[in-house]
Design an enzyme around this catalytic site. Structure first.
Site, PDB file in Angstrom:
ATOM      1  N   PRO A  89       0.822  -1.216   0.000  1.00  0.00           N
ATOM      2  CA  PRO A  89       0.000   0.000   0.000  1.00  0.00           C
ATOM      3  C   PRO A  89       0.856   1.267   0.000  1.00  0.00           C
ATOM      4  CG  PRO A  89      -0.647  -1.459   1.817  1.00  0.00           C
ATOM      5  CD  PRO A  89       0.604  -2.032   1.215  1.00  0.00           C
ATOM      6  N   GLU A 116       0.889  -8.404   8.493  1.00  0.00           N
ATOM      7  CA  GLU A 116       1.256  -6.985   8.568  1.00  0.00           C
ATOM      8  C   GLU A 116       2.235  -6.605   7.455  1.00  0.00           C
ATOM      9  OE1 GLU A 116      -0.160  -4.621  10.389  1.00  0.00           O
ATOM     10  OE2 GLU A 116      -1.486  -6.262  10.937  1.00  0.00           O
ATOM     11  N   ARG A 153      -1.989  -8.282 -21.067  1.00  0.00           N
ATOM     12  CA  ARG A 153      -2.849  -7.925 -22.199  1.00  0.00           C
ATOM     13  C   ARG A 153      -2.132  -7.039 -23.219  1.00  0.00           C
ATOM     14  NH1 ARG A 153      -5.742  -3.259 -22.069  1.00  0.00           N
ATOM     15  NH2 ARG A 153      -7.659  -4.124 -22.948  1.00  0.00           N
ATOM     16  N   ASP A 168      -7.544   2.045 -25.659  1.00  0.00           N
ATOM     17  CA  ASP A 168      -8.100   1.926 -24.313  1.00  0.00           C
ATOM     18  C   ASP A 168      -7.828   3.191 -23.515  1.00  0.00           C
ATOM     19  OD1 ASP A 168      -9.065  -0.614 -24.470  1.00  0.00           O
ATOM     20  OD2 ASP A 168      -7.221  -1.550 -23.769  1.00  0.00           O
TER      21      ASP A 168
HETATM   22  N1  SAM Z   1       0.108  -3.121   7.568  1.00  0.00           N
HETATM   23  C1  SAM Z   1       0.134  -2.804   6.179  1.00  0.00           C
HETATM   24  C2  SAM Z   1      -0.181  -1.346   5.979  1.00  0.00           C
HETATM   25  O1  SAM Z   1      -1.046  -0.824   6.673  1.00  0.00           O
HETATM   26  O2  SAM Z   1       0.388  -0.735   5.041  1.00  0.00           O
HETATM   27  C3  SAM Z   1      -0.893  -3.614   5.419  1.00  0.00           C
HETATM   28  C4  SAM Z   1      -0.502  -5.012   5.183  1.00  0.00           C
HETATM   29  S1  SAM Z   1      -1.660  -5.832   4.164  1.00  0.00           S
HETATM   30  C5  SAM Z   1      -2.846  -6.390   5.303  1.00  0.00           C
HETATM   31  C6  SAM Z   1      -0.800  -7.283   3.676  1.00  0.00           C
HETATM   32  C7  SAM Z   1      -0.212  -7.257   2.279  1.00  0.00           C
HETATM   33  O3  SAM Z   1      -1.229  -7.011   1.333  1.00  0.00           O
HETATM   34  C8  SAM Z   1       0.831  -6.202   2.025  1.00  0.00           C
HETATM   35  O4  SAM Z   1       2.100  -6.610   2.479  1.00  0.00           O
HETATM   36  C9  SAM Z   1       0.789  -6.082   0.505  1.00  0.00           C
HETATM   37  O5  SAM Z   1       1.575  -7.078  -0.125  1.00  0.00           O
HETATM   38  C10 SAM Z   1      -0.680  -6.361   0.203  1.00  0.00           C
HETATM   39  N2  SAM Z   1      -1.464  -5.154  -0.061  1.00  0.00           N
HETATM   40  C11 SAM Z   1      -2.461  -4.654   0.721  1.00  0.00           C
HETATM   41  N3  SAM Z   1      -2.976  -3.553   0.184  1.00  0.00           N
HETATM   42  C12 SAM Z   1      -2.306  -3.315  -0.966  1.00  0.00           C
HETATM   43  C13 SAM Z   1      -2.377  -2.306  -1.963  1.00  0.00           C
HETATM   44  N4  SAM Z   1      -3.228  -1.287  -1.880  1.00  0.00           N
HETATM   45  N5  SAM Z   1      -1.534  -2.402  -3.008  1.00  0.00           N
HETATM   46  C14 SAM Z   1      -0.641  -3.403  -3.110  1.00  0.00           C
HETATM   47  N6  SAM Z   1      -0.527  -4.390  -2.191  1.00  0.00           N
HETATM   48  C15 SAM Z   1      -1.341  -4.352  -1.125  1.00  0.00           C
END
Ligand code: SAM
Length: 246
Positions: A89, A116, A153, A168
């Site tokens: 994220p 996490e 794609r 697109d």
């Molecule tokens: N504690 C982290 C935070 O608040 O930033 C969130 C961890 S999330 C529950 C677990 C995993 O989901 C992350 O390590 C990532 O690989 C993936 N993930 C969650 N949201 C994402 C997003 N918006 N974009 C990309 N990967 C995401």
């Protein structure tokens, strides 16, 4: 092209890689998807890859040594990974220019977190971090599939019509124009006359104007990159009584 996805849930990836146009691309050898289980680097009999966070707090953290070994493997593969991408994220927002870059690679590695997320030292071993938006998923798998599908794609031969992705949304720098199909009238909503006229030049010009109008109304930020002529057409198109066709 090969896309390697490192995950604790490889079966989530496997079903996607079997279906629809992606499944066909894999069958035809245009795309290779490897879904690898990160637990092979657990180093213990239980397959446990996480541990409690230093400093305390909720949840578990995936160990740096687990991720680093998976990355080493991808970097020494044949062909080696052109880039190792951590789904996070906190990453840069996924956008079309990035997947256009990925589509030129022979091997892309995508690293999916859970719980996490990874020990923050993993960031030192990857080439970039990518986010699919300001939302938090439970794991990186769906984010990795967004990257993989958007990339796949663009590969030659994957879409039936090689031209289709060129107009697109985003590929042209604009949102796509509105499309219609039969019936010509539904609950009082009529397909624009120009699209039924058979006049290809008028259709092309209408579509271009509609793409500009949609972009101006919904994503004016994208127009910053539009060529000068288009900007003039947008000003004309944005005359108060003009309507987007929907
Ligand atoms: N504690 C982290 C935070 O608040 O930033 C969130 C961890 S999330 C529950 C677990 C995993 O989901 C992350 O390590 C990532 O690989 C993936 N993930 C969650 N949201 C994402 C997003 N918006 N974009 C990309 N990967 C995401």
């Amino acid at each position: 092209m090969r896309i390697t996805i490192e995950t604790l849930f490889p079966q989530l990836i496997a079903s996607w890689a079997r279906e629809a146009l992606i499944g066909r691309a894999v069958e035809r050898g245009l795309l290779e998807i490897r879904a690898n289980d990160l637990r092979r680097f657990a180093g213990n009999r239980t397959g446990r890859v996480d541990d409690a966070p230093y400093g305390g707090g909720a949840g578990m953290v995936i160990r740096v040594d687990v991720a680093a070994q998976a990355i080493d493997e991808a970097r020494s593969a044949v062909p080696p990974a052109d880039e190792v991408v951590l789904l996070s994220p906190a990453g840069e927002p996924l956008a079309q220019p990035l997947v256009e870059r990925f589509a030129g690679y022979r091997h892309l590695m995508l690293l999916c977190g859970r719980y996490e997320g990874f020990d923050a030292r993993v960031e030192q071993f990857v080439d970039r971090e990518v986010s699919i938006g300001d939302v938090v998923l439970m794991g990186g798998e769906l984010a990795a599939l967004c990257v993989a599908e958007a990339t796949a794609r663009l590969l030659p031969g994957v879409l039936g019509d090689a031209e289709s992705h060129r107009c697109d949304s985003f590929s042209s720098g604009l949102l796509d124009y509105p499309e219609f199909t039969r019936p010509p009238m539904y609950r009082g909503l009529e397909v624009p006359e120009v699209l039924r006229s058979g006049d290809h030049a008028r259709v092309a010009s209408w579509r271009r104007a509609q793409a500009l109008l949609r972009t101006a109304r919904r994503r004016p930020d994208l127009l910053a990159a539009a060529p000068g002529d288009d900007e003039r057409r947008v000003s004309a198109a944005l005359a108060p009584d003009d309507e987007e066709e929907t």
